[in-house]
Design a protein around this motif. Structure first.
Motif, PDB file in Angstrom:
ATOM      1  N   ASN A 252       0.800  -1.224   0.000  1.00 13.08           N
ATOM      2  CA  ASN A 252       0.000   0.000   0.000  1.00 13.08           C
ATOM      3  C   ASN A 252       0.832   1.273   0.000  1.00 13.08           C
ATOM      4  O   ASN A 252       0.336   2.336  -0.371  1.00 13.08           O
ATOM      5  N   ASN A 253       2.091   1.160   0.417  1.00 11.27           N
ATOM      6  CA  ASN A 253       2.896   2.373   0.540  1.00 11.27           C
ATOM      7  C   ASN A 253       4.373   2.020   0.600  1.00 11.27           C
ATOM      8  O   ASN A 253       4.754   0.999   1.177  1.00 11.27           O
ATOM      9  N   ILE A 255       7.618   3.356   2.247  1.00  7.74           N
ATOM     10  CA  ILE A 255       7.921   4.239   3.382  1.00  7.74           C
ATOM     11  C   ILE A 255       9.261   4.930   3.150  1.00  7.74           C
ATOM     12  O   ILE A 255      10.268   4.286   2.820  1.00  7.74           O
ATOM     13  N   ILE A 264       8.295  -0.854   3.448  1.00  4.68           N
ATOM     14  CA  ILE A 264       7.002  -0.844   2.783  1.00  4.68           C
ATOM     15  C   ILE A 264       5.898  -1.158   3.783  1.00  4.68           C
ATOM     16  O   ILE A 264       6.130  -1.830   4.783  1.00  4.68           O
ATOM     17  N   GLU A 265       4.700  -0.660   3.490  1.00  3.88           N
ATOM     18  CA  GLU A 265       3.508  -1.021   4.253  1.00  3.88           C
ATOM     19  C   GLU A 265       2.655  -1.936   3.399  1.00  3.88           C
ATOM     20  O   GLU A 265       2.400  -1.645   2.233  1.00  3.88           O
ATOM     21  N   THR A 270       4.055  -4.012   8.267  1.00  6.25           N
ATOM     22  CA  THR A 270       5.143  -3.179   7.777  1.00  6.25           C
ATOM     23  C   THR A 270       6.441  -3.991   7.741  1.00  6.25           C
ATOM     24  O   THR A 270       6.711  -4.782   8.650  1.00  6.25           O
ATOM     25  N   SER A 285       3.002   2.856  -9.367  1.00  2.93           N
ATOM     26  CA  SER A 285       3.984   3.012  -8.293  1.00  2.93           C
ATOM     27  C   SER A 285       3.897   4.420  -7.718  1.00  2.93           C
ATOM     28  O   SER A 285       3.902   4.622  -6.493  1.00  2.93           O
ATOM     29  N   ASN A 288      -0.032   5.208  -6.386  1.00  4.64           N
ATOM     30  CA  ASN A 288      -0.552   4.436  -5.258  1.00  4.64           C
ATOM     31  C   ASN A 288       0.449   4.201  -4.124  1.00  4.64           C
ATOM     32  O   ASN A 288       0.041   4.029  -2.971  1.00  4.64           O
ATOM     33  N   LEU A 289       1.732   4.159  -4.446  1.00  2.40           N
ATOM     34  CA  LEU A 289       2.722   3.790  -3.435  1.00  2.40           C
ATOM     35  C   LEU A 289       3.622   4.940  -3.000  1.00  2.40           C
ATOM     36  O   LEU A 289       4.225   4.885  -1.930  1.00  2.40           O
ATOM     37  N   LEU A 290       3.750   5.950  -3.845  1.00  2.00           N
ATOM     38  CA  LEU A 290       4.631   7.087  -3.549  1.00  2.00           C
ATOM     39  C   LEU A 290       3.798   8.365  -3.531  1.00  2.00           C
ATOM     40  O   LEU A 290       4.042   9.312  -4.279  1.00  2.00           O
ATOM     41  N   LYS A 291       2.802   8.363  -2.675  1.00  2.00           N
ATOM     42  CA  LYS A 291       1.805   9.445  -2.680  1.00  2.00           C
ATOM     43  C   LYS A 291       2.414  10.814  -2.381  1.00  2.00           C
ATOM     44  O   LYS A 291       1.924  11.836  -2.869  1.00  2.00           O
ATOM     45  N   ASP A 292       3.475  10.859  -1.585  1.00  2.00           N
ATOM     46  CA  ASP A 292       4.076  12.146  -1.207  1.00  2.00           C
ATOM     47  C   ASP A 292       5.217  12.562  -2.128  1.00  2.00           C
ATOM     48  O   ASP A 292       5.781  13.643  -1.975  1.00  2.00           O
TER      49      ASP A 292
END
Length: 490
Positions: A252-253, A255, A264-265, A270, A285, A288-292
């Motif tokens: 999902n993410n 980190i 990763i989450e 985690t 990627s 969805n995974l690198l939102k910031d």
């Protein structure tokens, strides 16, 4: 002393290959895959006594698979076997023209000249120029990162730059082919190689004429057990070498801490890691995974490659005129590609590809029957009504088969399964269901693919068909090699 940990997102062919290469470099590697199986698009199903490979159906350059086994000083044939095909592909046109492409280049030249009324010397010169393009560019464009300065300070790069005029970057593939051949059918035969990276021969640059060289020089092959065996043999090997697979585990993410990724989450918790490699489509990627992260929007908004609509048919009859690979050509190729890339619609007269693995593995179908993988190139998913288009496509495909083979196969279909761009998107996380990430419909497309590393975060890497050097099994395997070469030993 604890080993450094490498976390791989996605168990596609590139993710598994990257895992094995990093495990060899001393990392403790774990792969996280949302689906219950490994292989990504290289998957298979069993239905009503038939076995079907779902995804890629063409196997070339097997030495890239062998290389992973030899990396561990093991004999590839003890883990993975394949045979070389004597016949590359059978081609059919509605006017009754048929051509069997011989794997021996000299025989191909003679037979193509005879069938299409072309000069043997022209065909030979064309193939030699294709080889020259490959030799000039392979070490630069395919085997190294294009996004590191040191790539450009080599003898190979200097040689390629001084001979750019040979690469046909400023004209499309169709224009190059028309320079060599008079017969539109032979032009069409060589134009079709644009589809190997999901592009249009009327847009993709002429350098793509080197693709037939890969097929004709290195050959085409069939893995014993089918295409699915490519991914499964590497999966078994990875498990044997200590790579841990977490299936049914959605990431999902990614980190990050400052400018560095640290883990990763997932749905299962985690996981900390010293580096992360994403084998997920680069678009997803970032979204969805690198939102910031700052998004490389220019790259992410590139035109998508074509997708596919595939029917898997159990056919209760054998067709001796067909082989493993078969193409039934459209009567209007240019309009077909106009529909795919400009109108984003299906053309009423599609080119049909039929793959039949039971020709090589008889147990893939009941006795006296064949397992047909029947595919047409279609646009990526832009919200079209694919259930409606699936019905339309089936009618057009059956019509094309009847016109080219003289047989109505509709009453011979005893089982059916179907993949649409929506299926591909949902089951493999490929953005819009595109088969190769971005298309190569411009001369700079190769340079615009996302690099194999992140410029924002340390220890974040990317592999697979949506990043450099591109889609298809050989290039996915090369992307894994490039990633591993960027990472020092643990």
């Amino acid at each position: 002393m604890n080993k450094q940990r490498a976390l791989i997102i996605g168990a596609g062919i590139a993710g598994i290959a990257a895992a094995l290469r990093l495990q060899k470099k001393g990392f403790q590697v774990a792969i996280f895959e949302a689906s219950p199986h490994t292989g990504g698009k290289l998957h298979a199903i069993q239905q009503d006594g038939y076995r079907f490979d779902l995804g890629p159906s063409l196997f070339t350059m097997p030495h890239f698979v062998d290389e992973i086994f030899t990396l561990y000083n093991e004999k590839p044939e003890t883990h993975f076997e394949y045979i070389k095909k004597n016949r590359v592909c059978n081609y059919f046109w509605e006017d009754g023209t048929q051509f069997q492409a011989n794997a021996q280049v000299d025989d191909f030249i003679v037979e193509a000249a005879k069938t299409f009324g072309e000069n043997e010397e022209n065909i030979k010169n064309y193939l030699e120029r294709n080889k020259e393009k490959y030799d000039l560019t392979a070490s630069l464009f395919l085997e190294r990162s294009l996004h590191q300065a040191k790539t450009y300070f080599t003898k190979d790069t200097f040689k390629a730059i001084t001979q750019l005029y040979k690469l046909n970057l400023s004209e499309n593939l169709n224009a190059v082919n028309e320079k060599y051949f008079k017969n539109p059918k032979l032009v069409q035969l060589f134009n079709r190689f644009a589809t190997y990276n999901g592009s249009s021969p009327y847009k993709t640059p002429g350098i793509m004429s080197m693709i037939p060289h890969l097929e004709m020089h290195f050959g085409t092959f069939y893995p014993k057990g089918g295409m699915h065996e490519i991914s499964q043999s590497l999966t078994r090997f990875a498990e044997e070498k200590g790579v841990r697979f977490h299936l049914n585990t959605k990431v999902n993410n990614i980190i990050s801490s400052g400018e560095k990724v640290v883990g990763i989450e997932t749905d299962q918790g985690t996981f900390d890691g010293d580096l992360v490699v994403s084998n997920m489509d680069v678009f997803n990627s970032y979204r969805n995974l690198l939102k910031d992260a700052k998004k490389p929007e220019k790259t992410l908004q590139q035109e998508r490659s074509s997708s596919a609509l595939i029917f898997y048919w159990g056919i209760k009859k054998e067709f001796p005129e067909l082989d493993l690979h078969n193409i039934l050509f459209s009567e209007d190729y240019k309009t077909e590609f106009d529909y795919i890339f400009n109108k984003k619609e299906l053309f009423e007269d599609p080119t049909v590809y039929i793959n039949i693995t039971s020709k090589e593995t008889p147990t893939d179908a009941p006795k006296g029957a064949e397992n047909w993988f029947v595919m047409i190139n279609v646009p990526a998913n832009y919200g079209q009504d694919w259930e409606k288009l699936k019905v339309k496509a089936k009618i057009a495909i059956l019509k094309k088969i009847e016109k080219c083979l003289g047989v109505d196969v509709s009453h011979l279909i005893e089982t059916e399964y179907c993949w649409t761009p929506v299926s591909i998107e949902n089951e493999t996380s490929s953005h819009r269901g595109s088969l190769y990430g971005a298309s190569s419909n411009s001369k700079w497309a190769a340079f615009l693919r996302h690099p194999n590393f992140s410029s924002q975060y340390k220890n974040l890497y990317f592999c697979g068909g949506s990043v450099h050097p591109g889609g298809g099994i050989p290039l996915c395997l090369l992307s894994a090699k490039i990633v591993a070469d960027l990472i020092p030993n643990a």
